[in-house]
Enzyme design. Sequence first.
Site, PDB file in Angstrom:
ATOM      1  N   GLU A 193     -11.879  11.415  -3.761  1.00 35.67           N
ATOM      2  CA  GLU A 193     -11.650  11.308  -2.320  1.00 35.67           C
ATOM      3  C   GLU A 193     -10.785  12.459  -1.825  1.00 35.67           C
ATOM      4  OE1 GLU A 193      -9.285   8.364   0.729  1.00 35.67           O
ATOM      5  OE2 GLU A 193     -10.665   7.423  -0.703  1.00 35.67           O
ATOM      6  N   LYS A 226     -11.846  15.262   1.084  1.00 39.32           N
ATOM      7  CA  LYS A 226     -11.022  15.537   2.258  1.00 39.32           C
ATOM      8  C   LYS A 226     -10.605  17.002   2.307  1.00 39.32           C
ATOM      9  CE  LYS A 226      -9.300  10.799   2.789  1.00 39.32           C
ATOM     10  NZ  LYS A 226      -8.152   9.877   2.616  1.00 39.32           N
ATOM     11  N   GLU A 253      -7.602  -2.186   3.354  1.00 39.99           N
ATOM     12  CA  GLU A 253      -6.730  -1.042   3.640  1.00 39.99           C
ATOM     13  C   GLU A 253      -6.648  -0.797   5.148  1.00 39.99           C
ATOM     14  OE1 GLU A 253      -6.419   3.764   2.699  1.00 39.99           O
ATOM     15  OE2 GLU A 253      -7.871   2.539   1.589  1.00 39.99           O
ATOM     16  N   LYS A 265       0.858  -1.183   0.000  1.00 40.48           N
ATOM     17  CA  LYS A 265       0.000   0.000   0.000  1.00 40.48           C
ATOM     18  C   LYS A 265       0.891   1.228   0.000  1.00 40.48           C
ATOM     19  CE  LYS A 265      -2.952   2.695   3.101  1.00 40.48           C
ATOM     20  NZ  LYS A 265      -3.665   2.759   4.378  1.00 40.48           N
ATOM     21  N   GLU A 314      -7.647  12.060  13.222  1.00 34.78           N
ATOM     22  CA  GLU A 314      -6.800  10.890  13.501  1.00 34.78           C
ATOM     23  C   GLU A 314      -5.813  11.131  14.640  1.00 34.78           C
ATOM     24  OE1 GLU A 314      -3.939   7.698  11.108  1.00 34.78           O
ATOM     25  OE2 GLU A 314      -4.851   9.380  10.039  1.00 34.78           O
TER      26      GLU A 314
END
Length: 454
Positions: free
Chosen positions: A413, A417, A279, A185, A235
């Site tokens: 995406e 964001k 993911e 990834k 986060e």
Amino acid sequence: MTELIQAIGRLCDALSTLSALPPRLSVDLTLSDHVDPIEWLDAQPLFPKFYWQSRDGAEETVALGQVRTFSNPYSAELVLEDGQRIWGGRSFDGRTERNQRCLQSFFFLPQIELSRVGETWYLSLNTGDDIGKARAALNKLSDSTSTLARPQCDILDAEHSPSYPQWSSMLEKALAEIDSTDLQKVVLARKTSLTLDRHISAAQLLKASREQNSANFHFLLALDEKHSFVGSTPERLFNRQGQTLLTEALAGTIGRGKTAQDDKALAQWLLNDPKNIYENRLVVEDIESRLLPNSIALTVEGSPHLVQLRKVQHLKRNIEAELHNDVSSSDLLDMLQPTAAIAGLPRDNAVKFITENEPFARGWYSGAVGFLGRERSEFCVAIRSALVMNDTLHLFAGAGIVPGSEPETEWKELDRKMSTLMSLLSPVLDPLPFEKKRSMLPMSNAIDMEQKAG
């Protein structure tokens, strides 16, 4: 501002009467609801400036001026006294061959802290070894603030780095490496630079974001008057209390629906989508592999749950560990940053790919921002963030690339964001002409505009 003036006076009196100078002085105060800490921070002449609000809203701090600065967290931790916090963070790629201008780390013990724990406010002074310097810092504090309105500006120009064609090529190259090498990834990012018709302050942007984007960490780091890094991130990198560690895997994203029914359908799709679940699992496994050798016990949430924000929804799994006694907060920064959620897996391979292929240096974006303390330290991951430089606003966002990723889907995406902060900008008067505005917007938004106009 009477309460603050009185608190400043009490600290000045303490400096004059104490026979032995303690490392930290603190007084509590009742702060009026009419006093906004962000507006107070914006009015102060002391640098560095730092603002922090915890994700649950229980803690808030304005940190001003510097007693000492540190180029790495290890030396910072060594000088901490009870009650002190050292603020700052680590960049993603500072002091590398690619990005010499940005610091690798910047931490500072502030002269002044205005902080809230729960409903109680405190004004604190880290004294250092110079009473004169401490008193001068108090005397410089301003008791006048002005209301910060939501940012109003026209966007004169916008530049994406990479452009959409470059993004497509970079993503295809990443998928080829994932297919043919050990790379599992990689998180690829975009910088969108907006040229505005007037100056906006980072404090303006932060205040508007705090009001609109709940359930986030909110931060601002300003080393001088010209450059400020600001963000509202969902986060957490880690929260460490004694030897108990809380961290998380936040990976997997979809937008919000226009109706409650659409929103629920998107949420269910995300919770069951194999690509996004995979993911998220990669991030969990990476964190586990880093913490297991350093932990007495490790607990991982069994399956992802949904986190719904204003513009996006994420998959999240909570992780808790009981650390060995010799593991420091500095060690945790090394272990956990950069996470698989903002770099990829394996870490070294992913960072190498990012360095060789992304057309811009990330700097503070996707680094770690927060505080070090003796008993407790906490850092967030610096995403949903922007660099404010006078009349230019640099916005950043990234997307995790795994098998099944598609250029247009991931580009959209990034748009979602970035809209966390970009949507806070209000046009001054009339909107720009249609063709000019369309040429500046991210691809998906421009397509939407064209469809509506048609």
